[in-house]
Design a protein around this motif. Sequence first.
Motif, PDB file in Angstrom:
ATOM      1  N   SER A   1     -18.535  -1.491   7.744  1.00  0.00           N
ATOM      2  CA  SER A   1     -18.299  -2.093   6.424  1.00  0.00           C
ATOM      3  C   SER A   1     -17.196  -1.325   5.684  1.00  0.00           C
ATOM      4  O   SER A   1     -16.546  -1.852   4.791  1.00  0.00           O
ATOM      5  N   ASN A   2     -16.972  -0.058   6.103  1.00  0.00           N
ATOM      6  CA  ASN A   2     -15.872   0.717   5.511  1.00  0.00           C
ATOM      7  C   ASN A   2     -14.512   0.110   5.883  1.00  0.00           C
ATOM      8  O   ASN A   2     -13.557   0.219   5.116  1.00  0.00           O
ATOM      9  N   ILE A   3     -14.437  -0.493   7.073  1.00  0.00           N
ATOM     10  CA  ILE A   3     -13.173  -1.129   7.481  1.00  0.00           C
ATOM     11  C   ILE A   3     -12.948  -2.378   6.622  1.00  0.00           C
ATOM     12  O   ILE A   3     -11.832  -2.660   6.187  1.00  0.00           O
ATOM     13  N   ALA A   4     -14.036  -3.106   6.351  1.00  0.00           N
ATOM     14  CA  ALA A   4     -13.916  -4.291   5.491  1.00  0.00           C
ATOM     15  C   ALA A   4     -13.441  -3.882   4.096  1.00  0.00           C
ATOM     16  O   ALA A   4     -12.577  -4.530   3.501  1.00  0.00           O
ATOM     17  N   ARG A   5     -13.989  -2.756   3.585  1.00  0.00           N
ATOM     18  CA  ARG A   5     -13.568  -2.304   2.253  1.00  0.00           C
ATOM     19  C   ARG A   5     -12.110  -1.862   2.276  1.00  0.00           C
ATOM     20  O   ARG A   5     -11.352  -2.119   1.345  1.00  0.00           O
ATOM     21  N   MET A   6     -11.699  -1.211   3.367  1.00  0.00           N
ATOM     22  CA  MET A   6     -10.289  -0.794   3.503  1.00  0.00           C
ATOM     23  C   MET A   6      -9.368  -2.012   3.421  1.00  0.00           C
ATOM     24  O   MET A   6      -8.351  -1.981   2.730  1.00  0.00           O
ATOM     25  N   ARG A   7      -9.769  -3.096   4.102  1.00  0.00           N
ATOM     26  CA  ARG A   7      -8.937  -4.307   4.076  1.00  0.00           C
ATOM     27  C   ARG A   7      -8.891  -4.890   2.668  1.00  0.00           C
ATOM     28  O   ARG A   7      -7.844  -5.346   2.198  1.00  0.00           O
ATOM     29  N   ARG A   8     -10.038  -4.884   1.996  1.00  0.00           N
ATOM     30  CA  ARG A   8     -10.058  -5.412   0.615  1.00  0.00           C
ATOM     31  C   ARG A   8      -9.139  -4.585  -0.281  1.00  0.00           C
ATOM     32  O   ARG A   8      -8.390  -5.117  -1.089  1.00  0.00           O
ATOM     33  N   GLU A   9      -9.197  -3.266  -0.107  1.00  0.00           N
ATOM     34  CA  GLU A   9      -8.345  -2.383  -0.914  1.00  0.00           C
ATOM     35  C   GLU A   9      -6.862  -2.680  -0.651  1.00  0.00           C
ATOM     36  O   GLU A   9      -6.055  -2.701  -1.561  1.00  0.00           O
ATOM     37  N   TYR A  10      -6.553  -2.916   0.615  1.00  0.00           N
ATOM     38  CA  TYR A  10      -5.166  -3.185   1.002  1.00  0.00           C
ATOM     39  C   TYR A  10      -4.677  -4.491   0.369  1.00  0.00           C
ATOM     40  O   TYR A  10      -3.619  -4.523  -0.259  1.00  0.00           O
ATOM     41  N   PHE A  11      -5.493  -5.531   0.500  1.00  0.00           N
ATOM     42  CA  PHE A  11      -5.044  -6.837  -0.002  1.00  0.00           C
ATOM     43  C   PHE A  11      -5.065  -6.906  -1.525  1.00  0.00           C
ATOM     44  O   PHE A  11      -4.219  -7.561  -2.131  1.00  0.00           O
ATOM     45  N   ARG A  12      -6.006  -6.214  -2.152  1.00  0.00           N
ATOM     46  CA  ARG A  12      -6.028  -6.250  -3.622  1.00  0.00           C
ATOM     47  C   ARG A  12      -4.783  -5.550  -4.164  1.00  0.00           C
ATOM     48  O   ARG A  12      -4.256  -5.921  -5.197  1.00  0.00           O
ATOM     49  N   THR A  13      -4.270  -4.557  -3.419  1.00  0.00           N
ATOM     50  CA  THR A  13      -3.043  -3.894  -3.826  1.00  0.00           C
ATOM     51  C   THR A  13      -1.840  -4.814  -3.585  1.00  0.00           C
ATOM     52  O   THR A  13      -0.985  -4.974  -4.453  1.00  0.00           O
TER      53      THR A  13
END
Length: 249
Positions: free
Chosen positions: A231-243
């Motif tokens: 789930s940390n990878i999913a959060r990493m992707r969210r952080e990337y796209f929100r930026t």
Amino acid sequence: MNLTLKIWRQKDPRDKGQLVEYKISDVSPHMSFLEMLDVLNEQLMKKGEEVIEFDSDCREGICGTCGLVINGIPHGGRHRTATCQLHMRHFEEGETITVEPFRAKAFPVIKDLVVDRSAFDRILTAGGYISVRTGSAPEANLIPVSKEVADQAMDSAECIGCGACVAACPNASASLFVGAKISHLSLLPQGLPERKRRAIGMIAKMDKEGFGNCTNHAECEVVCPKGISISNIARMRREYFRTLFNSTE
Ligand code: SF4
Ligand code: FES
């Protein structure tokens, strides 16, 4: 216990390397795997042979220095167990055990079982830190953080940077490591000011260092000695796209 060990020997980064067979006897089942290698090295020293190089430091599962591929599995395949916490009682009498270094383009072999994991350090310098002043401990404790968020951040912060996730991934992706670091810092209020550049910087550096992409095999989660969730990878992707899309969500 009497065992046959097939251990990867490689003189230097340019050497082709090969598996070399060793017999070892009278191994106590209470020994750790690394203690068993220490005994083998003592025997090699007595015979005037070159010892087998391998990494270790704390030998209690907290520093992330150790890392061997044992019988094809990074850290040997015991649930939430680093190589240094693995004991010989988990092996069979007379077993043949294969010991290799972590294999990944971004982790070149230095010698025998030692690989260069400095690519992880360079990823951290690309954003895996908090540089804003957070004050002394009592002041920091005045910032309200909900129990749920604190627990999530602590779970992510458990990553010890061992690199087993990379060695287990068919793409040699460092996404679990990077995801854990981004999550732990971005969940806490102290990490928010640098949130935008953190995900972009660390992911760009991960690609540049030669790690592969995550294609959701989840092998990383299985071998992780600290139980870091994908789930940390999913959060990493969210952080990337929100930026990327400048989202405030
Ligand atoms: S995510 Fe797990 S396997 Fe990967 S570096 Fe961190 S502790 Fe090691
Ligand atoms: S030697 Fe520190 S985690 Fe294994």
